[in-house]
Design an enzyme around this catalytic site. Structure first.
Site, short mmCIF file in Angstrom:
data_model
loop_
_atom_site.label_atom_id
_atom_site.label_comp_id
_atom_site.label_asym_id
_atom_site.label_seq_id
_atom_site.Cartn_x
_atom_site.Cartn_y
_atom_site.Cartn_z
N SER A 142 0.85 -1.19 0.00
CA SER A 142 0.00 0.00 0.00
C SER A 142 0.89 1.24 0.00
CB SER A 142 -0.85 0.01 1.28
OG SER A 142 -1.55 1.22 1.42
N TYR A 155 -2.34 -0.12 10.51
CA TYR A 155 -2.33 -0.51 9.08
C TYR A 155 -0.98 -0.15 8.46
CZ TYR A 155 -4.02 -0.98 4.24
OH TYR A 155 -4.19 -1.37 2.93
N1 LIG Z 1 -8.67 -0.63 -1.51
C1 LIG Z 1 -7.64 0.15 -1.28
O1 LIG Z 1 -7.75 1.40 -1.30
C2 LIG Z 1 -6.28 -0.43 -1.02
C3 LIG Z 1 -5.17 0.43 -1.09
C4 LIG Z 1 -3.91 -0.08 -0.86
C5 LIG Z 1 -3.74 -1.41 -0.57
N2 LIG Z 1 -4.83 -2.23 -0.48
C6 LIG Z 1 -4.58 -3.65 -0.16
O2 LIG Z 1 -5.03 -4.45 -1.22
C7 LIG Z 1 -5.42 -5.73 -0.72
C8 LIG Z 1 -6.83 -6.03 -1.21
O3 LIG Z 1 -7.70 -5.02 -0.70
P1 LIG Z 1 -9.14 -4.75 -1.34
O4 LIG Z 1 -9.34 -3.29 -1.36
O5 LIG Z 1 -9.31 -5.55 -2.55
O6 LIG Z 1 -10.04 -5.30 -0.13
P2 LIG Z 1 -11.41 -6.12 -0.11
O7 LIG Z 1 -11.91 -5.95 1.27
O8 LIG Z 1 -12.26 -5.74 -1.24
O9 LIG Z 1 -10.90 -7.63 -0.33
C9 LIG Z 1 -10.08 -8.25 0.61
C10 LIG Z 1 -9.97 -9.72 0.31
O10 LIG Z 1 -9.13 -10.33 1.31
C11 LIG Z 1 -9.82 -11.47 1.83
N3 LIG Z 1 -9.39 -11.72 3.20
C12 LIG Z 1 -9.41 -10.87 4.26
N4 LIG Z 1 -8.96 -11.52 5.36
C13 LIG Z 1 -8.63 -12.78 4.97
C14 LIG Z 1 -8.13 -13.91 5.65
N5 LIG Z 1 -7.86 -13.88 6.96
N6 LIG Z 1 -7.91 -15.05 4.94
C15 LIG Z 1 -8.19 -15.10 3.61
N7 LIG Z 1 -8.69 -14.05 2.93
C16 LIG Z 1 -8.91 -12.91 3.60
C17 LIG Z 1 -11.29 -11.12 1.72
O11 LIG Z 1 -12.08 -12.29 1.76
C18 LIG Z 1 -11.30 -10.43 0.35
O12 LIG Z 1 -11.31 -11.41 -0.67
C19 LIG Z 1 -5.32 -5.64 0.80
O13 LIG Z 1 -4.09 -6.20 1.21
C20 LIG Z 1 -5.32 -4.14 1.05
O14 LIG Z 1 -4.68 -3.82 2.26
C21 LIG Z 1 -6.10 -1.79 -0.71
#
Ligand SMILES: NC(=O)c1ccc[n+]([C@@H]2O[C@H](COP(=O)([O-])OP(=O)(O)OC[C@H]3O[C@@H](n4cnc5c(N)ncnc54)[C@H](O)[C@@H]3O)[C@@H](O)[C@H]2O)c1
Length: 255
Positions: A142, A155
Site C-alpha cells: 500500500s 495498518y
Molecule cells: N482498496 C484500497 O484502497 C487499497 C489500497 C492499498 C492497498 N490495499 C490492499 O489491497 C489488498 C486487497 O484489498 P481490497 O481493497 O481488494 O479489499 P477487499 O476488502 O475488497 O478484499 C479483501 C480480500 O481479502 C480477503 N481476506 C481478508 N482476510 C482474509 C483472511 N484472513 N484469509 C483469507 N482471505 C482474507 C477477503 O475475503 C477479500 O477477498 C489488501 O491487502 C489491502 O490492504 C487496498
C-alpha cells in the site's frame, strides 16, 4: 488492460474473492492461466467462481491466511490442485482506520496477522514449488507502507512491514525467485466504498476527499492494480525484484 499471455501458468491469489485480488484473478484468467482462488470461506470462493463466465481454469483454495496453519493449508492445497505453482499473489488484507488511543491488542493482532504474518507464511510455504518452476511472488502492499497516514498506525505498520519484508526476501531468494510488491493508493473496492464511504455520515465529502488525495484526482480501479501485478509476473519484468511499485495517482510523489 494490457494483453498478457500466461497460458498454462499456475497462479494462486489470496483474497481473490473481492476487490483487487478478484481483478487479479480475472486478469490472469483472461490471460490463459490456471488460477487457484483463496478467500476465507468455502462458500465465498465457490460463489466467486460461479460468477465468472469462463471458469473452467479456476479452482478453489479457501482458508484463513491469518494463521501459519491456514497459510500452509491454502498454499499446499493450491499447489496440489494446480500441479505446481508459477505465481503467488498475496492480496488478502484488511483495512483499519483507528486512532492510536482507541486501538487495542486484538485489533493489532488481527491486522498484523492477516496483512503481514499471512503474507510471510504464504510466501514461505510456496518457496519449494516456486524454486521448481522459476516462479515469482507479488505482494499487495500500500502507499501506507511507504508513508504515514493519520489514524492508521496499525495498518501502516502492517504495510510498511510488507514493503521491507519484500525487499529482504528478494535479497535472500535471488536469483531463483523474484518477489515484488505493489503499493496502491485508494482503490475503489469494498474496503474503501462499503467499509468507509457508505458508512460515513457525509459519504459525498469523504469520497471527494479520497479522490482529491491523489494528484490524479480519483481512486484507482482494481483493474489498474491488476495490470501492474501481471506485468511484474511476466518475463519482461525478469530484472525486477525487491521493488515497491507505486500505483497511486501520484500520492506518494510529494506534497
Ligand atoms: N482498496 C484500497 O484502497 C487499497 C489500497 C492499498 C492497498 N490495499 C490492499 O489491497 C489488498 C486487497 O484489498 P481490497 O481493497 O481488494 O479489499 P477487499 O476488502 O475488497 O478484499 C479483501 C480480500 O481479502 C480477503 N481476506 C481478508 N482476510 C482474509 C483472511 N484472513 N484469509 C483469507 N482471505 C482474507 C477477503 O475475503 C477479500 O477477498 C489488501 O491487502 C489491502 O490492504 C487496498
Amino acid at each position: 488492460m494490457m494483453r498478457f499471455d500466461f497460458t498454462n501458468k499456475r497462479v494462486l491469489v489470496t483474497g481473490g474473492t473481492r476487490g483487487i485480488g478478484n481483478a487479479v484473478v480475472n486478469a490472469f484468467n483472461k490471460a490463459g492461466a490456471h488460477v487457484a482462488i483463496n478467500g476465507r470461506s468455502v462458500d465465498s470462493v465457490a460463489k466467486t467462481i460461479s460468477r465468472i463466465s469462463n471458469n473452467e481454469r479456476l479452482f478453489a483454495a479457501p482458508g484463513d491466511v491469518s494463521t501459519v496453519a491456514g497459510c500452509e493449508s491454502v498454499v499446499n492445497s493450491a499447489i496440489e490442485i494446480l500441479g505446481g505453482l508459477d505465481i503467488l499473489v498475496n492480496s488478502a488484507g484488511i483495512g483499519v482506520d483507528v486512532l492510536i488511543e482507541e486501538s487495542d491488542e486484538s485489533l493489532w493482532d488481527t491486522t498484523l496477522n492477516v496483512n503481514l504474518k499471512g503474507t510471510f507464511f504464504c510466501c514461505r510455504t510456496a518457496l519449494g514449488a516456486l524454486r521448481k518452476s522459476g516462479g515469482n511472488i507479488i505482494n499487495i502492499a500500500s502507499d501506507a507502507g511507504l508513508m504515514g497516514n493519520p489514524n492508521s498506525a496499525i495498518y501502516c505498520a502492517s504495510k510498511g512491514g510488507v514493503v521491507n519484508m519484500t525487499r529482504a526476501m528478494a535479497l535472500e531468494l535471488a536469483p531463483e525467485i523474484r518477489i515484488n510488491c505493489v503499493c496502491p493508493g485508494y482503490v475503489d473496492t469494498d474496503m474503501v466504498r462499503r467499509d468507509w464511504i457508505d458508512k460515513d455520515d457525509d459519504p459525498v465529502s469523504l469520497e471527494k476527499m479520497l479522490c482529491d488525495y491523489a494528484p490524479m484526482k480519483r481512486m484507482a480501479t482494481p483493474e489498474e492494480i491488476a495490470s501492474s501485478v501481471l506485468y511484474l509476473a511476466t518475463v519482461e519484468a525478469e530484472f525486477i525484484t525487491g521493488s515497491a511499485l507505486q500505483i497511486d495517482g501520484g500520492s506518494t510523489a510529494g506534497h
